[in-house]
Design a protein around this motif. Structure first.
Motif, PDB file in Angstrom:
ATOM      1  N   VAL A 183       0.838  -1.202   0.000  1.00 26.52           N
ATOM      2  CA  VAL A 183       0.000   0.000   0.000  1.00 26.52           C
ATOM      3  C   VAL A 183       0.871   1.249   0.000  1.00 26.52           C
ATOM      4  N   ARG A 184       1.949   1.231   0.768  1.00 24.71           N
ATOM      5  CA  ARG A 184       2.864   2.381   0.771  1.00 24.71           C
ATOM      6  C   ARG A 184       3.505   2.560  -0.604  1.00 24.71           C
ATOM      7  N   LYS A 185       3.861   1.452  -1.242  1.00 27.06           N
ATOM      8  CA  LYS A 185       4.439   1.530  -2.589  1.00 27.06           C
ATOM      9  C   LYS A 185       3.420   2.103  -3.574  1.00 27.06           C
ATOM     10  N   LEU A 186       2.185   1.656  -3.464  1.00 31.67           N
ATOM     11  CA  LEU A 186       1.109   2.164  -4.323  1.00 31.67           C
ATOM     12  C   LEU A 186       0.904   3.664  -4.104  1.00 31.67           C
ATOM     13  N   ALA A 187       0.830   4.056  -2.851  1.00 31.63           N
ATOM     14  CA  ALA A 187       0.591   5.468  -2.530  1.00 31.63           C
ATOM     15  C   ALA A 187       1.705   6.350  -3.081  1.00 31.63           C
ATOM     16  N   SER A 188       2.942   5.898  -2.943  1.00 35.30           N
ATOM     17  CA  SER A 188       4.079   6.663  -3.457  1.00 35.30           C
ATOM     18  C   SER A 188       4.009   6.783  -4.973  1.00 35.30           C
ATOM     19  N   PHE A 189       3.709   5.677  -5.633  1.00 38.66           N
ATOM     20  CA  PHE A 189       3.638   5.690  -7.099  1.00 38.66           C
ATOM     21  C   PHE A 189       2.500   6.574  -7.595  1.00 38.66           C
ATOM     22  N   LEU A 190       1.371   6.542  -6.884  1.00 44.37           N
ATOM     23  CA  LEU A 190       0.204   7.318  -7.295  1.00 44.37           C
ATOM     24  C   LEU A 190       0.344   8.802  -6.980  1.00 44.37           C
ATOM     25  N   GLY A 191       1.421   9.155  -6.272  1.00 42.01           N
ATOM     26  CA  GLY A 191       1.675  10.567  -6.003  1.00 42.01           C
ATOM     27  C   GLY A 191       0.842  11.144  -4.889  1.00 42.01           C
ATOM     28  N   ARG A 192       0.413  10.299  -3.963  1.00 36.90           N
ATOM     29  CA  ARG A 192      -0.355  10.800  -2.814  1.00 36.90           C
ATOM     30  C   ARG A 192       0.527  11.763  -2.020  1.00 36.90           C
ATOM     31  N   ARG A 193       0.109  13.016  -1.964  1.00 36.74           N
ATOM     32  CA  ARG A 193       0.961  14.061  -1.390  1.00 36.74           C
ATOM     33  C   ARG A 193       0.961  14.067   0.132  1.00 36.74           C
ATOM     34  N   THR A 194      -0.116  13.614   0.723  1.00 33.75           N
ATOM     35  CA  THR A 194      -0.188  13.595   2.180  1.00 33.75           C
ATOM     36  C   THR A 194      -0.011  12.167   2.682  1.00 33.75           C
ATOM     37  N   SER A 195       0.243  12.032   3.968  1.00 34.72           N
ATOM     38  CA  SER A 195       0.445  10.702   4.524  1.00 34.72           C
ATOM     39  C   SER A 195      -0.830   9.872   4.411  1.00 34.72           C
ATOM     40  N   VAL A 196      -0.664   8.569   4.212  1.00 32.14           N
ATOM     41  CA  VAL A 196      -1.790   7.662   4.035  1.00 32.14           C
ATOM     42  C   VAL A 196      -1.974   6.831   5.299  1.00 32.14           C
ATOM     43  N   ASP A 197      -3.214   6.729   5.749  1.00 30.98           N
ATOM     44  CA  ASP A 197      -3.534   5.861   6.882  1.00 30.98           C
ATOM     45  C   ASP A 197      -3.621   4.443   6.342  1.00 30.98           C
ATOM     46  N   VAL A 198      -2.503   3.739   6.356  1.00 28.73           N
ATOM     47  CA  VAL A 198      -2.411   2.424   5.730  1.00 28.73           C
ATOM     48  C   VAL A 198      -3.431   1.454   6.299  1.00 28.73           C
TER      49      VAL A 198
END
Length: 271
Positions: free
Chosen positions: A183-198
């Motif tokens: 999920v962290r890899k996905l969020a980084s690739f998708l360009g999520r600018r804010t922190s994600v509540d995994v």
């Protein structure tokens, strides 16, 4: 693109459904019009994100994960809508100029899941399922909807190595074993600018949660009303093929995999 009458055609699973071949891949005949429209009219933008996969390799879960990662308003839309309704399907061949996320799955689990799914959605009598032996034959021969499997997977694998900033290749087995990391890899690739509540993303996207929601237990797919939403959820487990495939079937699939994946650096876990 050639019209349907000029394309190579085959009857998939006997006389049940017709499929047509375009540039080496087979597609359901009823999708030809939408494929032609997509290829002639769609122009990707840099901020577009396309989720791609072979049939029954984790598409529902990937759609749920990506939607929840990007849902910055945190509206838990999937509590009332099926993932396939909030992330529409496009019958694409190739696409450049935007981001692609591709999910792949062990070929044996893919085959078994596809066999269950297509038997339930086929026009034929559900009381007379297509024999698994013939499904293995079609899978290994490549003459099946969206097939051949290995050419489909390897094509995106090679693209992910050539264009890592544009194409992310994820294995279903890794999503199951290391969900937080993926999920962290996905969020980084998708360009999520804010922190994600995994943990929240994983809970909202959990197949166990989704399949118990009213929308997925009793409603139908918005784009295909003849398909109940419940059909998108079965076991979702890694290694379920062991409950269905005979040793001879396994040997045939594994032998073909060794040939098709040789030299690519791509491999799949069995369990």
């Amino acid at each position: 693109m050639e019209n349907k009458q000029q394309l190579p055609t085959e009857s998939f699973w006997g006389s049940r459904d017709e499929i047509c071949q375009i540039e080496g891949f087979w597609y359901p005949a009823q999708h030809m019009e939408s494929i032609a429209a997509f290829r002639s009219e769609f122009e990707p933008r840099k901020d577009d994100i396309l989720l791609t996969s072979f049939i029954k390799t984790g598409t529902t879960w990937l759609k749920a994960l990506c939607y929840n990662i990007l849902d910055e308003e945190e509206n838990d839309v999937l509590a009332k809508k099926n993932p396939h309704d909030v992330v529409p399907t496009l019958e694409a061949i190739t696409c450049r100029g935007c981001k692609l996320v591709y999910v792949a799955r062990n070929p044996k689990d893919t085959l078994v899941s596809m066999w269950h799914y297509l038997n339930k959605t086929s026009k034929a009598d559900p009381a007379s399922p297509f024999p698994l032996e013939r499904a293995v034959e079609a899978f290994c021969g490549g003459v099946m909807p969206w097939g051949p499997f290995y050419e489909h997977v390897v094509g995106y694998w090679e693209e992910s190595k050539e264009r890592p900033d544009e194409v992310l290749f994820i294995k279903y087995e890794d999503l199951c074993r290391k969900p937080e990391e993926q999920v962290r890899k996905l969020a980084s690739f998708l360009g999520r600018r804010t922190s994600v509540d995994v943990e929240k993303v994983l809970w909202r996207s959990s197949l166990n949660r989704l399949k118990e929601l009213e929308v997925n237990k009793n409603d139908v797919c918005a784009v295909a009303p003849h398909i109940p939403n419940s059909i998108f959820f079965r076991t979702g487990t890694v290694g379920d093929w062991k409950n269905c495939l005979t040793p001879d079937m396994v040997q045939r699939i594994d032998s073909l995999a060794r040939v098709k994946l040789q030299g690519t650096g791509l491999c799949f876990d069995d369990e």
